[in-house]
Motif scaffolding. Sequence first.
Motif, PDB file in Angstrom:
ATOM      1  N   CYS A 248       4.699  11.879 -98.080  1.00 18.03           N
ATOM      2  CA  CYS A 248       4.010  12.724 -97.102  1.00 18.03           C
ATOM      3  C   CYS A 248       4.974  13.825 -96.640  1.00 18.03           C
ATOM      4  N   CYS A 253       5.052  10.189 -90.954  1.00 10.58           N
ATOM      5  CA  CYS A 253       3.607  10.412 -91.043  1.00 10.58           C
ATOM      6  C   CYS A 253       2.841   9.125 -90.726  1.00 10.58           C
ATOM      7  N   HIS A 255      -0.350   8.972 -91.463  1.00  9.47           N
ATOM      8  CA  HIS A 255      -1.459   9.012 -92.428  1.00  9.47           C
ATOM      9  C   HIS A 255      -2.792   9.107 -91.692  1.00  9.47           C
ATOM     10  N   CYS A 261      -0.559  14.916 -96.288  1.00 10.17           N
ATOM     11  CA  CYS A 261      -0.342  13.458 -96.253  1.00 10.17           C
ATOM     12  C   CYS A 261      -0.740  12.871 -97.606  1.00 10.17           C
ATOM     13  N   ALA A 262       0.204  12.219 -98.255  1.00  8.66           N
ATOM     14  CA  ALA A 262      -0.044  11.666 -99.594  1.00  8.66           C
ATOM     15  C   ALA A 262      -1.096  10.556 -99.560  1.00  8.66           C
TER      16      ALA A 262
HETATM   17 ZN    ZN Z   1       0.883  10.297 -94.602  1.00  7.09          ZN
END
Ligand code: ZN
Length: 288
Positions: A248, A253, A255, A261-262
Motif C-alpha cells: 500500500c 494503511c 485498507h 491501497c493494494a
Molecule cells: Zn491498504
Amino acid sequence: MSERGRVIAAHGRQYVVERDDGSSLPCFPRGKKSEVACGDWVDFAPTGADQGVIEAIAPRRSLLYRSNEIRQKLIAANVDQIVLVVATEPGFSDELVSRAIAAAESEDIAILIVLNKCDLAAGLPAARERLAVFAALGYPVLELCARDHAEDLRPWLRGKTSVLVGQSGMGKSTLVNALMPEAGAATREISAALDSGKHTTTHACLYHLDADSHLIDSPGLQEFGLGHLDRHEVEHAFRELRPLLGRCRFRDCRHDREPDCAVRAALQDGGIDGRRLAAYHRIVAELA
Ligand code: ZN
C-alpha cells in the motif's frame, strides 16, 4: 514430589489431570488466577487420595483462545489442528469461521473445516457456496454426515491433537459420540470426579483416539473475540492479505479509504472476498 501429567478436562477452576499410568486426578491450580487449559502438560502434586494441586504449566507449542475486552477464554493448549464444525442447518456464521481461523493462524495451528449434516440436501448448496471462499484460500473442507459417516473424519485426526470448535447445534457432540462411543461414559466419569454433573456440556474434554491421536471437545460458542491480537497480527492471520502487506502507499494503511491501497485494489479485481475483508475490518475495529 510433583509429577508430570496432561490436563484432560477443564471446567472453570477445576481440572482433571491424567497420569502416566492412565489414571486421573482432579486438581486445582495453585493461586487465584487460573491459566490452565485442556491439553496442557502440567506439574502437579497429590494433596490427598483424590485431589491434587497444579504447580506449573509446561511450555506450550500452541494455545487456542478467544478474548473480549474483559477476559480471555482458553479453549485448548498444545493442539496441532482446529476442526471447525459447521452444518447445512441451522445456518452458521461465516464471520465466526473467519475469526476461529484467524485465532488458529496466529498460533500456527492447522485448520480443517467440517461441513456436517450433508444428508440435509436442501441446505447443502448454500452452505457449500459460503464455504467456497475458505476452500479457495486452501483450507480443506470435509463434507460429512456425523450420524452415518463420522469415520470419514478419522484419517484427518491421525497422529495429531485436534480441537473441535463450533457453534451450538452444528452436531459436534454427535461427531464425538460417533468417533468415540465411550466418550459419554468418560465425560460422566470426569463430571463425577469434578462433582459437576449438571455442567457436563460446558467443559473442555480431551479424548484419546489412539496412542498418538487425541481429540479435544470444546463447549459450543456463539462469538469469537480476538482482542488479544494486534492489528498486524490480524493482517497476517488473514492469509490472502499477506502477499499484499507492504504494497500500500502508506506504511500504516488501514485498507479502508486510503489512496493506492493494494488490498482495496485486490478487492476490486476480485482477488479478495468482500465478506472476508468486512470481517477483517470488524475484528480490527474491536481492537481499538
Ligand atoms: Zn491498504
